[in-house]
Design a protein around this motif. Structure first.
Motif, PDB file in Angstrom:
ATOM      1  N   UNK A   1     -13.839  18.833 -39.890  1.00 11.98           N
ATOM      2  CA  UNK A   1     -13.277  18.985 -38.475  1.00 11.98           C
ATOM      3  C   UNK A   1     -14.337  19.080 -37.611  1.00 11.98           C
ATOM      4  N   UNK A   2     -14.423  18.206 -36.678  1.00 12.44           N
ATOM      5  CA  UNK A   2     -15.539  17.989 -35.482  1.00 12.44           C
ATOM      6  C   UNK A   2     -15.178  18.948 -34.079  1.00 12.44           C
ATOM      7  N   UNK A   3     -13.702  19.108 -34.138  1.00 13.84           N
ATOM      8  CA  UNK A   3     -13.209  19.749 -32.952  1.00 13.84           C
ATOM      9  C   UNK A   3     -11.896  20.050 -32.678  1.00 13.84           C
ATOM     10  N   UNK A   4     -11.703  21.078 -31.970  1.00 10.88           N
ATOM     11  CA  UNK A   4     -10.218  21.407 -31.839  1.00 10.88           C
ATOM     12  C   UNK A   4     -10.151  21.138 -30.187  1.00 10.88           C
ATOM     13  N   UNK A   5      -9.611  19.891 -30.150  1.00 13.00           N
ATOM     14  CA  UNK A   5      -9.550  19.703 -28.562  1.00 13.00           C
ATOM     15  C   UNK A   5      -8.761  20.603 -27.724  1.00 13.00           C
ATOM     16  N   UNK A   6      -7.702  21.210 -28.142  1.00 17.47           N
ATOM     17  CA  UNK A   6      -7.107  22.202 -27.240  1.00 17.47           C
ATOM     18  C   UNK A   6      -8.109  23.284 -26.905  1.00 17.47           C
ATOM     19  N   UNK A   7      -9.099  23.482 -27.712  1.00 15.95           N
ATOM     20  CA  UNK A   7     -10.101  24.701 -27.353  1.00 15.95           C
ATOM     21  C   UNK A   7     -11.061  24.255 -26.267  1.00 15.95           C
ATOM     22  N   UNK A   8     -11.381  22.905 -26.127  1.00 16.03           N
ATOM     23  CA  UNK A   8     -12.062  22.304 -25.129  1.00 16.03           C
ATOM     24  C   UNK A   8     -11.284  22.222 -23.528  1.00 16.03           C
ATOM     25  N   UNK A   9      -9.858  21.805 -23.813  1.00 14.22           N
ATOM     26  CA  UNK A   9      -9.245  21.917 -22.763  1.00 14.22           C
ATOM     27  C   UNK A   9      -8.939  23.187 -22.279  1.00 14.22           C
ATOM     28  N   UNK A  10      -8.744  23.944 -22.884  1.00 12.08           N
ATOM     29  CA  UNK A  10      -8.374  25.448 -22.550  1.00 12.08           C
ATOM     30  C   UNK A  10      -9.661  26.280 -22.028  1.00 12.08           C
ATOM     31  N   UNK A  11     -10.981  25.659 -22.446  1.00 13.09           N
ATOM     32  CA  UNK A  11     -12.060  26.347 -21.959  1.00 13.09           C
ATOM     33  C   UNK A  11     -12.642  25.729 -20.977  1.00 13.09           C
ATOM     34  N   UNK A  12     -12.085  24.581 -20.428  1.00 18.16           N
ATOM     35  CA  UNK A  12     -12.808  23.979 -19.161  1.00 18.16           C
ATOM     36  C   UNK A  12     -12.237  24.622 -17.984  1.00 18.16           C
ATOM     37  N   UNK A  13     -13.125  24.581 -16.969  1.00 15.31           N
ATOM     38  CA  UNK A  13     -13.020  25.190 -15.625  1.00 15.31           C
ATOM     39  C   UNK A  13     -11.906  24.475 -14.894  1.00 15.31           C
ATOM     40  N   UNK A  14     -11.085  25.043 -14.124  1.00 15.06           N
ATOM     41  CA  UNK A  14     -10.132  24.211 -13.413  1.00 15.06           C
ATOM     42  C   UNK A  14     -10.473  23.190 -12.678  1.00 15.06           C
ATOM     43  N   UNK A  15     -11.479  23.176 -12.158  1.00  9.59           N
ATOM     44  CA  UNK A  15     -12.045  21.747 -11.324  1.00  9.59           C
ATOM     45  C   UNK A  15     -12.766  20.843 -12.303  1.00  9.59           C
TER      46      UNK A  15
ATOM     47  N   UNK B   1      -2.840  10.672 -24.905  1.00 13.03           N
ATOM     48  CA  UNK B   1      -2.651  11.883 -24.010  1.00 13.03           C
ATOM     49  C   UNK B   1      -2.607  13.259 -24.524  1.00 13.03           C
ATOM     50  N   UNK B   2      -3.474  14.012 -24.138  1.00 19.31           N
ATOM     51  CA  UNK B   2      -3.574  15.486 -24.483  1.00 19.31           C
ATOM     52  C   UNK B   2      -2.966  16.430 -23.746  1.00 19.31           C
ATOM     53  N   UNK B   3      -3.006  16.261 -22.580  1.00 20.82           N
ATOM     54  CA  UNK B   3      -2.359  17.270 -21.437  1.00 20.82           C
ATOM     55  C   UNK B   3      -2.271  16.548 -20.356  1.00 20.82           C
ATOM     56  N   UNK B   4      -1.279  16.985 -19.603  1.00 19.24           N
ATOM     57  CA  UNK B   4      -1.188  16.635 -18.147  1.00 19.24           C
ATOM     58  C   UNK B   4       0.165  15.486 -18.285  1.00 19.24           C
ATOM     59  N   UNK B   5      -0.078  14.504 -17.069  1.00 25.75           N
ATOM     60  CA  UNK B   5       0.994  13.480 -17.042  1.00 25.75           C
ATOM     61  C   UNK B   5       0.057  12.367 -16.129  1.00 25.75           C
TER      62      UNK B   5
END
Length: 167
Positions: free
Chosen positions: A9-23, A65-69
């Motif tokens: 397992x290389x990454x849990x993409x949800x963690x990268x999305x959650x850890x990103x700053x809002x902007x 598509x991981x998140x958003x629309x």
């Protein structure tokens, strides 16, 4: 004989999305394993930001598509809606544009790896490189030349393009 790679397992993409700053925008994660045959990028577009219409002539791209629309515009009369879990095939030589919706758009792209830059003598018939006026269209993250001068974001990796030329 080199050591054989093992599956992991290389990454849990949800963690990268959650850890990103809002902007935060552009590439949140990249596949960087040595000797790989694939490239992959987790890219975030802010709300209502678009990737201008472009054509990738060399590679098919798979987009998840991981998140958003947002919407995929393939040049047909009606753009296609994109939402989490949507899997999109972007065939080489096909025109495509992306537009993030009100929640932004975060997606994973996967494609065959491009060959690396060769070290050695350069062929004489292609001297000169890009004209200085095009330097403002070169993505500083992936090195691709933007399709048109007015683009704000790289159509390939989603990074913001320079606002001024280097010259």
């Amino acid at each position: 004989m080199p050591a054989q790679e093992t599956a992991r397992v290389l990454a849990h993409l949800d963690e990268y999305v959650a850890g990103a700053s809002e902007g935060q925008r552009g590439a949140l994660w990249r596949l960087a394993e040595r000797g790989r045959q694939l490239d992959a990028n987790l890219v975030r577009l802010p709300p209502h930001v678009s990737v201008t219409p472009h054509v990738e002539g060399a590679l098919d791209v798979l987009l998840l598509v991981v998140e958003g629309d947002g919407q995929l515009d393939d040049g047909s009369p009606t753009p296609q809606d994109m939402r989490p879990g949507g899997l999109v095939w972007l065939p080489r030589d096909a025109t495509r544009a992306l537009a993030a919706g009100a929640r932004g758009l975060t997606y994973l792209t996967v494609h065959r790896r491009r060959p690396g830059m060769a070290v050695g003598p350069r062929p004489v018939e292609h001297e000169g490189g890009e004209a200085p006026c095009a330097l403002g269209r070169v993505c500083q993250e992936c090195g691709r030349l933007g399709a048109e001068g007015g683009a704000r974001y790289c159509a390939w990796c989603g990074e913001e393009l320079p606002t001024t030329s280097a010259y």
